[in-house]
Design a protein around this motif. Structure first.
Motif, PDB file in Angstrom:
ATOM      1  N   SER A  73      -3.948  13.176   3.287  1.00 56.85           N
ATOM      2  CA  SER A  73      -4.844  14.203   2.784  1.00 56.85           C
ATOM      3  C   SER A  73      -4.036  15.409   2.297  1.00 56.85           C
ATOM      4  O   SER A  73      -3.707  16.299   3.074  1.00 56.85           O
ATOM      5  N   GLY A  74      -3.660  15.402   1.036  1.00 55.27           N
ATOM      6  CA  GLY A  74      -2.898  16.501   0.457  1.00 55.27           C
ATOM      7  C   GLY A  74      -1.411  16.458   0.736  1.00 55.27           C
ATOM      8  O   GLY A  74      -0.667  17.314   0.284  1.00 55.27           O
ATOM      9  N   VAL A  90       1.986  18.161  -1.474  1.00 53.37           N
ATOM     10  CA  VAL A  90       2.159  18.115  -2.922  1.00 53.37           C
ATOM     11  C   VAL A  90       1.090  18.953  -3.602  1.00 53.37           C
ATOM     12  O   VAL A  90       0.033  19.210  -3.035  1.00 53.37           O
ATOM     13  N   ASN A  91       1.379  19.386  -4.806  1.00 57.51           N
ATOM     14  CA  ASN A  91       0.436  20.167  -5.594  1.00 57.51           C
ATOM     15  C   ASN A  91      -0.362  19.196  -6.452  1.00 57.51           C
ATOM     16  O   ASN A  91       0.051  18.837  -7.542  1.00 57.51           O
ATOM     17  N   GLY A  92      -1.479  18.723  -5.922  1.00 57.67           N
ATOM     18  CA  GLY A  92      -2.295  17.739  -6.618  1.00 57.67           C
ATOM     19  C   GLY A  92      -2.687  16.626  -5.669  1.00 57.67           C
ATOM     20  O   GLY A  92      -2.573  16.748  -4.452  1.00 57.67           O
ATOM     21  N   ASP A  93      -3.144  15.533  -6.248  1.00 62.60           N
ATOM     22  CA  ASP A  93      -3.612  14.394  -5.470  1.00 62.60           C
ATOM     23  C   ASP A  93      -2.426  13.563  -4.969  1.00 62.60           C
ATOM     24  O   ASP A  93      -1.673  13.011  -5.763  1.00 62.60           O
ATOM     25  N   THR A 128      -2.325  10.687  -3.617  1.00 59.73           N
ATOM     26  CA  THR A 128      -2.405   9.290  -4.045  1.00 59.73           C
ATOM     27  C   THR A 128      -1.829   9.107  -5.444  1.00 59.73           C
ATOM     28  O   THR A 128      -1.129   8.124  -5.710  1.00 59.73           O
ATOM     29  N   ASP A 129      -2.101  10.044  -6.345  1.00 61.28           N
ATOM     30  CA  ASP A 129      -1.543   9.963  -7.704  1.00 61.28           C
ATOM     31  C   ASP A 129      -0.015   9.980  -7.670  1.00 61.28           C
ATOM     32  O   ASP A 129       0.638   9.218  -8.384  1.00 61.28           O
ATOM     33  N   PHE A 130       0.559  10.833  -6.829  1.00 66.09           N
ATOM     34  CA  PHE A 130       2.016  10.910  -6.736  1.00 66.09           C
ATOM     35  C   PHE A 130       2.599   9.598  -6.215  1.00 66.09           C
ATOM     36  O   PHE A 130       3.595   9.105  -6.723  1.00 66.09           O
ATOM     37  N   VAL A 131       1.983   9.034  -5.188  1.00 66.34           N
ATOM     38  CA  VAL A 131       2.472   7.783  -4.604  1.00 66.34           C
ATOM     39  C   VAL A 131       2.309   6.629  -5.594  1.00 66.34           C
ATOM     40  O   VAL A 131       3.183   5.767  -5.707  1.00 66.34           O
ATOM     41  N   GLY A 184       0.784  -1.228   0.000  1.00 60.94           N
ATOM     42  CA  GLY A 184       0.000   0.000   0.000  1.00 60.94           C
ATOM     43  C   GLY A 184       0.814   1.275   0.000  1.00 60.94           C
ATOM     44  O   GLY A 184       0.246   2.367  -0.058  1.00 60.94           O
ATOM     45  N   LEU A 185       2.142   1.149   0.074  1.00 59.62           N
ATOM     46  CA  LEU A 185       3.017   2.319   0.023  1.00 59.62           C
ATOM     47  C   LEU A 185       3.673   2.391  -1.343  1.00 59.62           C
ATOM     48  O   LEU A 185       3.746   1.409  -2.072  1.00 59.62           O
ATOM     49  N   GLY A 186       4.200   3.570  -1.681  1.00 65.69           N
ATOM     50  CA  GLY A 186       5.037   3.716  -2.863  1.00 65.69           C
ATOM     51  C   GLY A 186       6.491   3.655  -2.421  1.00 65.69           C
ATOM     52  O   GLY A 186       6.825   4.040  -1.292  1.00 65.69           O
TER      53      GLY A 186
END
Length: 128
Positions: A21-22, A106-109, A111-114, A7-9
């Motif tokens: 959250s953000g 982060v600037n954005g979601d 979850t998307d970054f991870v 579940g982690l990146g």
């Protein structure tokens, strides 16, 4: 055998990232802390510092060596784990819990970054 938490990146440089959250919480992997040995000092970035994905954001010192800490994401440091300043060995005893290092907004979601990082299975495959 090192613990790789699902579940982690993960990064090839042995950092883990968890979406919140953000923000993204970051630490080093169990594999990395095992390689380093007894950790005696962690140089943390400052709150408000901008960090870039793949770039150094501090150092971690063990009885064996000094290694750079790399940010897996781009953003601004919003929290540091101040407990590491007095008890750096938390990285050894609980790398995915009390031994976390920083949180980066982060600037954005988040979850998307991870999700752009290595999955637990991919990280395990390159560290066999």
């Amino acid at each position: 055998m090192s613990l790789v938490k699902p579940g982690l990146g993960y990064t090839e440089e042995h950092e883990w990232a968890e979406a919140g959250s953000g923000a993204v919480k970051i630490g080093i992997t169990d594999f990395a802390q095992n390689l380093l040995g007894d950790i005696v000092f962690v140089e943390l970035p400052r709150i408000g510092q901008e960090v870039d994905a793949g770039q150094s954001m501090g150092n971690i010192e063990s009885v064996k060596t000094v290694s750079e800490l790399y940010s897996p994401v781009t953003g601004k440091v919003t929290k540091i784990n101040e407990a590491l300043l007095v008890a750096p060995e938390l990285v050894n005893s609980d790398p995915y819990g009390e031994g976390w290092i920083v949180e980066v907004e982060v600037n954005g979601d988040a979850t998307d970054f991870v999700n752009r990082l290595l999955s637990a299975d991919q990280y395990e495959a390159i560290n066999k």
